[in-house]
Write an enzyme that holds these catalytic residues in place. Structure first.
Site, PDB file in Angstrom:
ATOM      1  N   GLU A  98     -17.868   9.743  23.816  1.00  0.00           N
ATOM      2  CA  GLU A  98     -16.463   9.910  23.398  1.00  0.00           C
ATOM      3  C   GLU A  98     -16.302   9.879  21.883  1.00  0.00           C
ATOM      4  OE1 GLU A  98     -17.441   8.283  25.981  1.00  0.00           O
ATOM      5  OE2 GLU A  98     -16.304   9.321  27.544  1.00  0.00           O
TER       6      GLU A  98
ATOM      7  N   GLU B   5       0.827  -1.211   0.000  1.00  0.00           N
ATOM      8  CA  GLU B   5       0.000   0.000   0.000  1.00  0.00           C
ATOM      9  C   GLU B   5       0.864   1.264   0.000  1.00  0.00           C
ATOM     10  OE1 GLU B   5      -3.318  -0.145  -0.128  1.00  0.00           O
ATOM     11  OE2 GLU B   5      -4.017  -1.938   0.924  1.00  0.00           O
TER      12      GLU B   5
ATOM     13  N   HIS C 224     -13.009  -4.243   3.715  1.00  0.00           N
ATOM     14  CA  HIS C 224     -11.565  -4.404   3.781  1.00  0.00           C
ATOM     15  C   HIS C 224     -11.005  -3.880   5.101  1.00  0.00           C
ATOM     16  CE1 HIS C 224      -7.354  -3.470   1.845  1.00  0.00           C
ATOM     17  NE2 HIS C 224      -7.277  -3.961   3.061  1.00  0.00           N
TER      18      HIS C 224
ATOM     19  N   HIS D  86      -3.275   1.926   8.521  1.00  0.00           N
ATOM     20  CA  HIS D  86      -4.341   1.105   7.938  1.00  0.00           C
ATOM     21  C   HIS D  86      -4.414  -0.214   8.701  1.00  0.00           C
ATOM     22  CE1 HIS D  86      -6.601  -1.481   5.367  1.00  0.00           C
ATOM     23  NE2 HIS D  86      -5.548  -2.202   5.026  1.00  0.00           N
TER      24      HIS D  86
ATOM     25  N   HIS E 210      -7.412  -3.682  10.042  1.00  0.00           N
ATOM     26  CA  HIS E 210      -8.619  -4.452   9.709  1.00  0.00           C
ATOM     27  C   HIS E 210      -9.465  -4.702  10.973  1.00  0.00           C
ATOM     28  CE1 HIS E 210      -6.183  -6.462   6.131  1.00  0.00           C
ATOM     29  NE2 HIS E 210      -6.369  -5.162   5.968  1.00  0.00           N
TER      30      HIS E 210
HETATM   31  P1  13P Z   1       0.959  -5.487   3.104  1.00  0.00           P
HETATM   32  O1  13P Z   1       1.438  -6.742   3.810  1.00  0.00           O
HETATM   33  O2  13P Z   1       1.545  -5.365   1.730  1.00  0.00           O
HETATM   34  O3  13P Z   1       1.207  -4.261   3.959  1.00  0.00           O
HETATM   35  O4  13P Z   1      -0.617  -5.613   2.882  1.00  0.00           O
HETATM   36  C1  13P Z   1      -1.481  -5.754   3.979  1.00  0.00           C
HETATM   37  C2  13P Z   1      -2.803  -5.129   3.765  1.00  0.00           C
HETATM   38  O5  13P Z   1      -3.539  -4.957   4.709  1.00  0.00           O
HETATM   39  C3  13P Z   1      -3.204  -4.717   2.389  1.00  0.00           C
HETATM   40  O6  13P Z   1      -4.323  -3.903   2.442  1.00  0.00           O
HETATM   41 ZN    ZN Z   2      -5.591  -4.118   4.273  1.00  0.00          ZN
END
Ligand code: 13P
Ligand code: ZN
Length: 267
Positions: free
Chosen positions: A172, A118, A213, A141, A143
């Site tokens: 909050e 990314e 995602h 970023h 998940h």
């Molecule tokens: P990378 O291992 O390349 O950082 O990818 C992980 C990810 O969450 C892609 O969106």
């Molecule tokens: Zn990701």
């Protein structure tokens, strides 16, 4: 000890990144190599450190990062696990230096590990935020399970609806995420289209959902970015718990209660 490790401010920043990587793993938001982090560390490096010889050749970027020439970033490696970034940040991430013309980058420490897939999208966001005069340093970023779950419900694929729902679960959330959330419809991870769509959302928000995602936060401080995502995910958990407790459609705090927070905290 190498020149980089002697820089106490840099080592402290790297340890804060490692701290957050550990939280991402313990929260269950970093399955396998899920998530990535980039932090601009240029301001905490002296001229000698900034000009250390590269350990890679110049790697071209798809677009010129005109605002980031000679900037240095710590970036997690592609395929690397957050649980290992937490204990070995330099075996699972790198320092990269952007070329003066912004057209390429090179790895300067400590091992020749490829940055996150990314990276083009992270750099595009750093570049955009610099361009509009923000002192942005972090792109995070991850998940988060509960938040991603909500993006599977079409009803929530609307910035106003999901923001209002999450804000109203605990006070909050309204205070910590005052600009609410942007939504980017599903895109292939790592693409420039995803980056461009995210930048559009960053014009109005500090945090952006990527449908089915994950989530992306930008800011000056990595702990603050983590805390904002953590607060949002907590709100999502409260929404689910309210439903489990028998309330089919939790309405949350009223508009008046939310507006009172804006006044009380000068948001
Ligand atoms: P990378 O291992 O390349 O950082 O990818 C992980 C990810 O969450 C892609 O969106
Ligand atoms: Zn990701």
């Amino acid at each position: 000890m190498g020149i980089i490790e002697k820089n106490k401010a840099l080592m402290k920043e790297i340890s804060r990144i490692a701290e957050v990587a550990g939280y991402l793993w313990t929260k269950g938001w970093a399955e396998r190599n899920g998530g990535n982090i980039s932090v601009n560390v240029t301001d905490i490096m002296n001229e000698k450190e900034k000009s250390i010889p590269a350990i890679s050749k110049a790697i071209p970027l798809q677009e010129a990062m005109t605002e980031l020439g000679e900037n240095i970033f710590y970036v997690t490696g592609t395929g690397k696990r957050m649980r290992y970034v937490a204990c070995n940040p330099f075996e699972n991430g790198v320092l990269i230096r952007i070329a003066p013309d912004g057209n390429s980058y090179e790895i300067i420490a400590e091992q020749c590990i490829l940055p996150t897939s990314e990276l083009p999208s992270h750099l595009m966001m750093h570049n955009y935020l610099r361009k509009i005069g923000k002192n942005n340093r972090v792109v995070l970023h991850t998940h988060p399970t509960d938040l991603i779950g909500m993006t599977h419900n079409k009803h929530f694929l609307n910035s106003q609806v999901i923001t209002r729902t999450l804000w109203s679960m605990i006070p909050e959330c309204r205070i910590i995420i005052p600009k609410g959330l942007g939504i980017v419809p599903y895109e292939i991870p790592g693409t420039l289209d995803l980056a461009r769509a995210t930048i559009e959302q960053l014009k109005e928000h500090d945090i952006v959902f990527w449908e089915k995602h994950g989530i992306l936060a930008v800011g000056e401080d990595i702990i603050e970015c983590f805390d904002a995502i953590d607060t949002l995910n907590k709100s999502a958990q409260i929404y689910f718990c309210a439903r489990l407790s028998g309330c089919d459609n939790p309405s949350g705090m009223t508009d008046k209660q939310l507006d009172d927070l804006v006044e009380a905290f000068g948001l």
